[in-house]
Design an enzyme around this catalytic site. Structure first.
Site, PDB file in Angstrom:
ATOM      1  N   LYS A   1       0.810  -1.232   0.000  1.00 55.80           N
ATOM      2  CA  LYS A   1       0.000   0.000   0.000  1.00 55.80           C
ATOM      3  C   LYS A   1       0.843   1.283   0.000  1.00 55.80           C
ATOM      4  O   LYS A   1       0.383   2.328  -0.419  1.00 55.80           O
ATOM      5  CB  LYS A   1      -0.927   0.032   1.219  1.00 55.80           C
ATOM      6  CG  LYS A   1      -2.117  -0.878   1.093  1.00 55.80           C
ATOM      7  CD  LYS A   1      -3.055  -0.701   2.275  1.00 55.80           C
ATOM      8  CE  LYS A   1      -4.144  -1.736   2.249  1.00 55.80           C
ATOM      9  NZ  LYS A   1      -5.094  -1.601   3.356  1.00 55.80           N
TER      10      LYS A   1
ATOM     11  N   ALA B   1      -3.770   0.247   7.562  1.00 51.43           N
ATOM     12  CA  ALA B   1      -5.194   0.412   7.899  1.00 51.43           C
ATOM     13  C   ALA B   1      -5.340   1.409   9.037  1.00 51.43           C
ATOM     14  O   ALA B   1      -6.255   2.242   9.046  1.00 51.43           O
ATOM     15  CB  ALA B   1      -5.787  -0.936   8.287  1.00 51.43           C
TER      16      ALA B   1
ATOM     17  N   ILE C   1     -11.232  -4.611  12.946  1.00 48.09           N
ATOM     18  CA  ILE C   1     -11.297  -4.635  11.474  1.00 48.09           C
ATOM     19  C   ILE C   1     -11.051  -6.029  10.884  1.00 48.09           C
ATOM     20  O   ILE C   1     -11.100  -6.212   9.677  1.00 48.09           O
ATOM     21  CB  ILE C   1     -10.400  -3.570  10.809  1.00 48.09           C
ATOM     22  CG1 ILE C   1      -8.923  -3.899  10.953  1.00 48.09           C
ATOM     23  CG2 ILE C   1     -10.719  -2.178  11.333  1.00 48.09           C
ATOM     24  CD1 ILE C   1      -8.057  -3.126   9.942  1.00 48.09           C
TER      25      ILE C   1
END
Ligand code: ATR
Length: 253
Positions: A56, A120, A194
């Site tokens: 990411k 995240a 999550i």
């Protein structure tokens, strides 16, 4: 592949099932090692991709344009190829906002404890800042700038109002693990984990037994996918599709 997900190990991913319900394309899962990843980003032979751990942040140098929000977060999970130019976005942000709204969790003026400080976590912290949280305490196993240890958290921050777990602790197959003992957090009114496999982690089971409002990570996952599809297609979808897919997925199990 035209559309799909790139990342390290993708065996656990639900993204194919989710995307193929949201859009009319085949969505492929493409695990890449580091050298394959660089070749793949240089070749640009895709229309739209999602990006997950550990790429990411590593995709940033390949992008022609990075959306302001993704720039602020420092991580991109959605890339659109428009005429050979790559545009990056972060839709984890949208997925987390959706989860808060769906569960009527109000972060404004709250003290929030965020477990984990990876990709995240950064998107979630951006949401919490924009929702005007009073204080955001980031707790991490590895100590680095801007984070505190779990010991410090238990010693000094048991007055957290909200807790968000962004670590993989409790994820399949290590379902008997939990990142913290909620019993110590007497003011805690809501918790978001999550993780989506299992849907109810040990942490959320404890929240349930303590009658603390709680949400799992599946809505965030579907919410980020819905928003990625919007970037891929240039059209918008109703938020209600997220709930429909969620209900279908938990029914099928
Ligand atoms: P993501 O994109 O899902 O946030 P990530 O960027 O790999 O994934 O971040 C994972 C986070 O979970 C990190 O904060 C990591 O802590 P470290 O910085 O110490 O690696 C945390 N994490 C992973 N495994 C953990 C474990 N067994 N116990 C506690 N924290 C863990």
């Amino acid at each position: 592949m035209e559309y799909g997900l790139i990342g390290g190990a993708l065996g656990h991913s639900f993204s194919k099932v989710i995307h193929e319900q949201l859009a009319d394309y085949t969505y492929e899962l493409k695990p890449l090692n580091e050298s394959e990843f660089h070749e793949y980003m240089e070749a640009k032979k895709f229309k739209g991709i999602n990006v997950t751990i550990p790429y990411k942040e590593k995709v940033l140098p390949y992008l022609h344009d990075i959306d302001e929000r993704a720039k602020r977060i420092g991580a991109v999970n959605t890339i659109v190829n428009r005429h050979g130019k790559l545009y990056g976005y972060n839709t984890d942000y949208d997925g987390f906002i959706y989860t808060l709204r769906q569960h009527k969790i109000d972060a404004s003026n709250k003290k929030v404890i965020v477990l984990g400080s990876g990709g995240a976590s950064k998107a979630i912290i951006a949401v919490l800042q924009d929702e005007h949280a009073k204080e955001i305490v980031v707790v991490n196993r590895t100590i680095r700038e801007g984070v505190i240890s779990y010991e410090d958290c238990f010693a000094n921050h048991k007055d957290g109002d909200l807790i968000v777990n962004t670590t993989p602790v409790g994820m399949y197959p290590h379902v008997d693990a939990s990142p913290i003992d909620l019993a110590a957090f007497e003011k805690c009114e809501a918790i978001v984990d999550i993780i989506y496999n299992p849907l109810q982690t040990k942490l959320l089971a404890q929240a349930e037994s303590l009658e603390i409002a709680n949400a799992n990570g599946l809505e965030m996952l579907i919410g980020q996918a819905k928003c990625a599809v919007e970037y891929f297609s240039g059209t918008s979808l109703e938020d209600t599709v997220i709930g429909k897919i969620y209900e279908d997925m938990i029914r099928v199990g």
